[in-house]
Design a protein around this motif. Structure first.
Motif, short mmCIF file in Angstrom:
data_model
loop_
_atom_site.label_atom_id
_atom_site.label_comp_id
_atom_site.label_asym_id
_atom_site.label_seq_id
_atom_site.Cartn_x
_atom_site.Cartn_y
_atom_site.Cartn_z
N LEU A 43 36.42 49.81 39.92
CA LEU A 43 35.33 50.33 39.09
C LEU A 43 34.43 49.18 38.67
O LEU A 43 34.91 48.15 38.21
CB LEU A 43 35.89 51.04 37.85
CG LEU A 43 36.82 52.22 38.09
CD1 LEU A 43 37.39 52.73 36.77
CD2 LEU A 43 36.09 53.33 38.82
N ASP A 44 33.14 49.37 38.82
CA ASP A 44 32.19 48.34 38.42
C ASP A 44 31.85 48.49 36.94
O ASP A 44 31.85 49.60 36.40
CB ASP A 44 30.91 48.44 39.25
CG ASP A 44 31.14 48.05 40.70
OD1 ASP A 44 32.02 47.22 40.95
OD2 ASP A 44 30.43 48.59 41.57
N GLY A 45 31.53 47.38 36.30
CA GLY A 45 31.04 47.39 34.93
C GLY A 45 32.11 47.56 33.88
O GLY A 45 31.80 47.84 32.72
N ILE A 46 33.37 47.38 34.24
CA ILE A 46 34.45 47.51 33.27
C ILE A 46 34.86 46.11 32.83
O ILE A 46 35.22 45.27 33.64
CB ILE A 46 35.68 48.23 33.88
CG1 ILE A 46 35.31 49.60 34.41
CG2 ILE A 46 36.81 48.31 32.87
CD1 ILE A 46 34.89 50.60 33.38
N LYS A 49 46.42 43.94 29.18
CA LYS A 49 45.35 43.51 30.09
C LYS A 49 45.67 43.93 31.52
O LYS A 49 44.78 44.36 32.26
CB LYS A 49 45.15 42.00 30.00
CG LYS A 49 44.52 41.57 28.69
CD LYS A 49 44.43 40.06 28.57
CE LYS A 49 43.89 39.67 27.21
NZ LYS A 49 43.90 38.21 27.00
N LEU A 50 46.94 43.82 31.92
CA LEU A 50 47.34 44.23 33.26
C LEU A 50 47.13 45.73 33.45
O LEU A 50 46.62 46.16 34.48
CB LEU A 50 48.81 43.88 33.51
CG LEU A 50 49.41 44.33 34.83
CD1 LEU A 50 48.73 43.61 36.00
CD2 LEU A 50 50.90 44.09 34.86
N GLN A 51 47.49 46.53 32.45
CA GLN A 51 47.31 47.98 32.55
C GLN A 51 45.83 48.34 32.68
O GLN A 51 45.46 49.21 33.47
CB GLN A 51 47.93 48.67 31.33
CG GLN A 51 49.45 48.63 31.35
CD GLN A 51 50.07 49.04 30.03
OE1 GLN A 51 49.52 48.81 28.95
NE2 GLN A 51 51.24 49.66 30.12
N VAL A 52 44.99 47.66 31.92
CA VAL A 52 43.54 47.91 32.01
C VAL A 52 43.03 47.50 33.38
O VAL A 52 42.27 48.22 34.02
CB VAL A 52 42.77 47.18 30.88
CG1 VAL A 52 41.28 47.20 31.13
CG2 VAL A 52 43.10 47.80 29.53
N VAL A 83 36.40 42.70 46.83
CA VAL A 83 37.28 43.86 46.80
C VAL A 83 38.60 43.44 46.18
O VAL A 83 39.10 42.33 46.44
CB VAL A 83 37.48 44.47 48.21
CG1 VAL A 83 38.15 43.49 49.15
CG2 VAL A 83 38.24 45.77 48.14
N HIS A 84 39.16 44.29 45.32
CA HIS A 84 40.43 43.98 44.66
C HIS A 84 41.58 44.23 45.63
O HIS A 84 41.53 45.16 46.44
CB HIS A 84 40.59 44.83 43.40
CG HIS A 84 41.61 44.29 42.46
ND1 HIS A 84 42.96 44.51 42.65
CD2 HIS A 84 41.50 43.54 41.34
CE1 HIS A 84 43.63 43.91 41.69
NE2 HIS A 84 42.77 43.32 40.88
N ILE A 85 42.60 43.42 45.53
CA ILE A 85 43.77 43.57 46.40
C ILE A 85 44.35 44.98 46.32
O ILE A 85 44.81 45.54 47.32
CB ILE A 85 44.85 42.49 46.07
CG1 ILE A 85 46.01 42.55 47.06
CG2 ILE A 85 45.37 42.63 44.65
CD1 ILE A 85 45.64 42.16 48.46
N GLU A 86 44.32 45.59 45.14
CA GLU A 86 44.84 46.95 44.98
C GLU A 86 44.03 47.95 45.80
O GLU A 86 44.60 48.90 46.34
CB GLU A 86 44.84 47.36 43.50
CG GLU A 86 45.80 46.58 42.63
CD GLU A 86 47.26 46.95 42.83
OE1 GLU A 86 47.54 48.08 43.29
OE2 GLU A 86 48.12 46.11 42.52
N ASP A 87 42.72 47.74 45.91
CA ASP A 87 41.88 48.63 46.71
C ASP A 87 42.25 48.53 48.20
O ASP A 87 42.27 49.53 48.91
CB ASP A 87 40.40 48.31 46.53
CG ASP A 87 39.90 48.63 45.14
OD1 ASP A 87 40.46 49.54 44.50
OD2 ASP A 87 38.94 47.96 44.69
N ILE A 88 42.54 47.33 48.64
CA ILE A 88 42.95 47.15 50.03
C ILE A 88 44.27 47.87 50.26
O ILE A 88 44.44 48.60 51.25
CB ILE A 88 43.08 45.65 50.38
CG1 ILE A 88 41.71 44.96 50.30
CG2 ILE A 88 43.71 45.46 51.77
CD1 ILE A 88 41.76 43.45 50.41
N GLN A 89 45.20 47.70 49.35
CA GLN A 89 46.50 48.36 49.50
C GLN A 89 46.36 49.88 49.44
O GLN A 89 47.07 50.59 50.16
CB GLN A 89 47.47 47.85 48.43
CG GLN A 89 47.84 46.40 48.66
CD GLN A 89 48.72 45.83 47.58
OE1 GLN A 89 48.72 46.27 46.44
NE2 GLN A 89 49.52 44.83 47.93
#
Length: 189
Positions: A160-163, A150-153, A84-90
């Motif tokens: 999202l999976d598969g990106i 790259k950060l914006q992407v 899980v990405h840290i942003e998702d947790i936040q």
């Protein structure tokens, strides 16, 4: 805040987060640590309520409930472990605070996140494109910052999976030209 203000995190099976890994902003993986959620939520409450509220049973109870709700939500989404990405947790912390009707605390938490995102962007090393420049809103010309792209992407694709961020940036570069307006770079992405 009443105990019923939060959804009961124990209303279904408990979340197993032992095998869960967190994707940090730099891409490294670390083990999931629920205490980090508690610390962040506590800081948000104390920013609103003041440091004297640190020993408050009401605050401690609210922090515990929000933390449990976040752990449960993440565990439910990733039943068999995973990443899980840290942003998702936040994002889950924000949702839990709003569901708890702690709007002032949620707002403080959101503003804290935004401020730290700005700080990271300001201090991030510029990964300049060797040939392309960008015309900033101020009229100044600067090298195209591939790291910022790259950060914006990465932020847009969080959860999202598969990106493949690198592929998206490479594809966007084919639509860019030297001296492109800064706001058009985001459109190309």
């Amino acid at each position: 805040m009443s105990a019923s203000a939060l959804a009961d995190p124990q209303s279904s099976a408990p979340a197993n987060t032992e095998s869960l890994q967190v994707i940090k902003r730099n891409g490294t993986l670390v083990g999931f640590n629920p205490s980090k959620i508690s610390v962040a939520v506590t800081k948000a409450f104390l920013a609103v309520e003041g440091d004297q509220a640190a020993g408050s049973a009401r605050i401690n109870d609210a922090v515990h409930r929000v933390t449990e709700q976040v752990i449960h939500a993440i565990g439910r989404r990733l039943k068999a472990g995973g990443k899980v990405h840290i942003e998702d947790i936040q994002d889950q912390v924000e949702l839990a605070l709003m569901r708890a009707e702690e709007q002032r605390v949620a707002r403080t938490y959101v503003l804290y996140r935004e401020e730290h995102a700005r700080e990271r962007a300001l201090h991030a090393p510029v990964e300049a494109h060797p040939h392309l420049t960008v015309k900033k809103i101020s009229g100044e010309t600067a090298p195209l910052d591939l790291g910022l792209m790259k950060l914006q992407v990465e932020q847009a694709a969080a959860g999202l999976d598969g990106i493949d961020g690198d592929t998206l940036v490479e594809d966007a570069l084919t639509n860019l030209y030297d001296g492109i307006a800064q706001e058009d770079v985001l459109s190309a992405l």
